[in-house]
Design a protein around this motif. Structure first.
Motif, PDB file in Angstrom:
ATOM      1  N   GLY A  35      -2.314   3.523  -0.075  1.00 15.20           N
ATOM      2  CA  GLY A  35      -2.279   4.693  -0.940  1.00 15.20           C
ATOM      3  C   GLY A  35      -3.659   5.100  -1.411  1.00 15.20           C
ATOM      4  O   GLY A  35      -4.490   4.253  -1.741  1.00 15.20           O
ATOM      5  N   THR A 198      -1.496  10.693  -2.685  1.00  9.84           N
ATOM      6  CA  THR A 198      -0.557  11.101  -3.730  1.00  9.84           C
ATOM      7  C   THR A 198      -1.234  11.120  -5.092  1.00  9.84           C
ATOM      8  O   THR A 198      -2.189  10.374  -5.336  1.00  9.84           O
ATOM      9  N   ALA A 204       3.091   5.718  -5.305  1.00 10.22           N
ATOM     10  CA  ALA A 204       2.217   4.657  -4.813  1.00 10.22           C
ATOM     11  C   ALA A 204       2.823   3.286  -5.051  1.00 10.22           C
ATOM     12  O   ALA A 204       2.770   2.409  -4.185  1.00 10.22           O
ATOM     13  N   CYS A 208       3.385   1.693  -1.405  1.00  6.91           N
ATOM     14  CA  CYS A 208       2.104   1.212  -0.886  1.00  6.91           C
ATOM     15  C   CYS A 208       1.851  -0.255  -1.219  1.00  6.91           C
ATOM     16  O   CYS A 208       2.059  -0.683  -2.359  1.00  6.91           O
ATOM     17  N   ILE A 211      -3.888   0.107  -2.582  1.00  6.45           N
ATOM     18  CA  ILE A 211      -4.283   1.438  -3.021  1.00  6.45           C
ATOM     19  C   ILE A 211      -5.782   1.494  -3.285  1.00  6.45           C
ATOM     20  O   ILE A 211      -6.425   0.474  -3.553  1.00  6.45           O
TER      21      ILE A 211
END
Length: 259
Positions: A35, A198, A204, A208, A211
């Motif tokens: 992410g 995003t 997220a 994800c 990140i």
């Protein structure tokens, strides 16, 4: 694996230069759902568009599977983009083509035989849960169904990577969850590495495993998603976590956030 090394991006305009990205260094491992989060204008979309050279860096290198692709042109660039699927917020479907014809379009461009491309498209429509919608038109589908068509089209060239640029922002919360679960299924079953852009922390968190937080063109924090959320180190991550995230338990809790 995708590597960004010392990436910078400057836009030149009549009123002066605008630096969108500076000194970006990231590694996205095979199998990740990675992410990239941040507020509007932080540089997230510019960053993801570097990965298939829809934007070219002003400085630095984009390295995919050990190869520096920064200077790719022509045939090399076309072949690269065939290996990297992309889905957008607004679906980008052809309104005058059926669902099946939308999904087969990239294979038509490659010159594949009709029977082969339709067989592949029907397999993917089954994967995304739209096997019975092949002869419909986009206007006959819900927003979530249209995004599923876009996902199937992005998969038709059997990409190793998929770039998702705010792919759930136009969807309601329930549909967002369904699309995120579908992306996780594709990652798990097909081995497609995902890069998810995003502004939504809940998106997220659900989707994800790792990140990066972007602020004013810089990566200010990176790590395992759960660890970043549990102990954010950057000011912007703490601010993002402060606007209601604790009150939600996933995309459903962000009232209107993904509409």
């Amino acid at each position: 694996m995708i590597e960004l090394r010392d990436i910078g991006k400057v836009y030149h305009a009549s009123d002066g230069d605008h630096r969108a990205l500076e000194n970006i260094n990231l590694t996205i491992e095979d199998g990740d759902i990675f992410g990239i989060i941040g507020e509007s204008g932080a540089g997230k979309s510019t960053l993801v568009r570097l990965l298939n050279l829809l934007e070219r860096p002003t400085e630095g290198s984009v390295i995919i599977d050990g190869v520096d692709i920064t200077a790719y042109q022509g045939r090399e660039l076309r072949e690269l983009r065939a290996r990297i699927g992309m889905i957008f917020q607004d679906f980008n479907l052809f309104q005058q083509r059926t669902v099946l014809q939308n999904v087969t379009f990239p294979l038509e461009i490659r010159g594949e035989a009709k029977a082969q491309r339709e067989e592949r498209a029907r397999e993917l429509l089954g994967l995304v849960g739209l096997a019975d919608k092949a002869d419909r038109y986009p206007s006959e589908l819900s927003g979530g169904q249209q995004q599923r068509v876009a996902i199937a089209r992005a998969l038709v060239n059997e990409p190793r990577y998929m770039l998702c640029d705010e792919a759930t922002s136009a969807l309601d919360s329930r549909t967002t969850v369904q699309v995120l679960d579908l992306l996780s299924k594709i990652n798990r079953e097909l081995g497609v590495t995902m890069v998810v852009i995003t502004h939504s922390l809940a998106v997220a968190r659900r989707a994800c495993n790792r990140i990066a937080v972007v602020d004013a063109g810089h990566v200010v924090e990176e790590g395992i998603t759960a660890e970043v959320f549990a102990n954010p180190q950057s000011k912007v991550a703490r601010e993002l976590l402060g606007w209601g995230f604790e009150a939600s338990d996933g995309p459903e809790g962000e009232e209107g956030g993904d509409r």
